[in-house]
Design a protein around this motif. Structure first.
Motif, short mmCIF file in Angstrom:
data_model
loop_
_atom_site.label_atom_id
_atom_site.label_comp_id
_atom_site.label_asym_id
_atom_site.label_seq_id
_atom_site.Cartn_x
_atom_site.Cartn_y
_atom_site.Cartn_z
N MET A 1 67.37 30.47 -21.03
CA MET A 1 66.75 29.80 -19.92
C MET A 1 67.79 29.02 -19.13
O MET A 1 67.61 28.81 -17.94
CB MET A 1 65.62 28.93 -20.42
N ASP A 2 68.87 28.65 -19.80
CA ASP A 2 69.95 27.98 -19.08
C ASP A 2 70.56 28.91 -18.05
O ASP A 2 70.94 28.48 -16.97
CB ASP A 2 71.04 27.52 -20.05
N HIS A 3 70.65 30.19 -18.38
CA HIS A 3 71.28 31.15 -17.47
C HIS A 3 70.49 31.38 -16.19
O HIS A 3 71.05 31.75 -15.18
CB HIS A 3 71.50 32.49 -18.18
N ILE A 4 69.17 31.19 -16.26
CA ILE A 4 68.36 31.39 -15.06
C ILE A 4 67.86 30.07 -14.49
O ILE A 4 66.96 30.03 -13.69
CB ILE A 4 67.18 32.36 -15.32
N ASN A 5 68.49 28.97 -14.94
CA ASN A 5 68.25 27.65 -14.38
C ASN A 5 66.83 27.13 -14.58
O ASN A 5 66.24 26.56 -13.68
CB ASN A 5 68.65 27.64 -12.90
N LEU A 6 66.27 27.35 -15.79
CA LEU A 6 64.95 26.83 -16.13
C LEU A 6 65.11 25.74 -17.19
O LEU A 6 66.00 25.82 -18.03
CB LEU A 6 64.05 27.92 -16.70
N SER A 7 64.23 24.77 -17.17
CA SER A 7 64.26 23.74 -18.19
C SER A 7 63.78 24.32 -19.52
O SER A 7 63.17 25.40 -19.56
CB SER A 7 63.36 22.57 -17.79
N GLN A 8 64.03 23.62 -20.60
CA GLN A 8 63.65 24.07 -21.93
C GLN A 8 62.18 23.74 -22.25
O GLN A 8 61.80 23.68 -23.41
CB GLN A 8 64.57 23.44 -22.98
N SER B 1 58.32 24.14 -22.95
CA SER B 1 57.60 25.22 -23.65
C SER B 1 56.79 26.10 -22.70
O SER B 1 56.61 27.29 -22.96
CB SER B 1 56.69 24.64 -24.73
N LYS B 2 56.34 25.55 -21.59
CA LYS B 2 55.60 26.35 -20.61
C LYS B 2 56.49 27.45 -20.03
O LYS B 2 56.05 28.58 -19.84
CB LYS B 2 55.05 25.46 -19.50
N ASN B 3 57.74 27.13 -19.77
CA ASN B 3 58.67 28.13 -19.25
C ASN B 3 58.94 29.20 -20.29
O ASN B 3 59.02 30.38 -19.96
CB ASN B 3 59.99 27.48 -18.83
N ARG B 4 59.06 28.81 -21.54
CA ARG B 4 59.29 29.78 -22.61
C ARG B 4 58.11 30.73 -22.71
O ARG B 4 58.27 31.95 -22.79
CB ARG B 4 59.54 29.09 -23.95
N LYS B 5 56.91 30.19 -22.68
CA LYS B 5 55.71 31.02 -22.77
C LYS B 5 55.60 31.95 -21.56
O LYS B 5 55.22 33.11 -21.69
CB LYS B 5 54.46 30.16 -22.87
N THR B 6 55.91 31.43 -20.39
CA THR B 6 55.76 32.19 -19.16
C THR B 6 56.77 33.32 -19.03
O THR B 6 56.42 34.43 -18.65
CB THR B 6 55.88 31.27 -17.94
N TYR B 7 58.02 33.05 -19.38
CA TYR B 7 59.09 34.01 -19.11
C TYR B 7 59.62 34.69 -20.37
O TYR B 7 59.64 35.91 -20.46
CB TYR B 7 60.24 33.33 -18.37
N LEU C 1 59.30 38.76 -22.09
CA LEU C 1 60.47 39.62 -22.27
C LEU C 1 60.63 40.05 -23.72
O LEU C 1 61.02 41.19 -23.99
CB LEU C 1 61.72 38.89 -21.78
N VAL C 2 60.29 39.18 -24.66
CA VAL C 2 60.33 39.55 -26.08
C VAL C 2 59.27 40.60 -26.37
O VAL C 2 59.54 41.61 -27.02
CB VAL C 2 60.15 38.31 -26.99
N ASP C 3 58.06 40.40 -25.86
CA ASP C 3 56.97 41.37 -26.06
C ASP C 3 57.30 42.73 -25.44
O ASP C 3 56.92 43.76 -25.99
CB ASP C 3 55.66 40.84 -25.46
N ALA C 4 58.02 42.73 -24.34
CA ALA C 4 58.40 43.98 -23.68
C ALA C 4 59.59 44.66 -24.37
O ALA C 4 59.92 45.79 -24.06
CB ALA C 4 58.74 43.71 -22.22
N GLY C 5 60.21 43.95 -25.31
CA GLY C 5 61.33 44.53 -26.02
C GLY C 5 62.67 44.37 -25.33
O GLY C 5 63.66 44.97 -25.74
#
Length: 50
Positions: A1-8, A10-16, A20-24
């Protein structure tokens, strides 16, 4: 998330990252403990559709 300039936040993790993990496209470095504070994500090398 640091690479795409998002804060850490949990909402950002769930959203993005989770999508990406589910898509493989990303893999967890510690899959047995998804909420571990040392959790990192790596690219899987799976090709994306253009």
């Amino acid at each position: 998330m640091d690479h795409i300039n998002l804060s850490q936040h949990s909402k950002n993790r769930k959203t993005y990252v989770t999508q990406l993990v589910d898509a493989g496209l990303l893999a967890m470095t510690i899959p047995d403990k998804p909420n571990d504070m040392r959790q990192r994500y790596v690219r899987t090398g799976k090709p994306t559709k253009s």
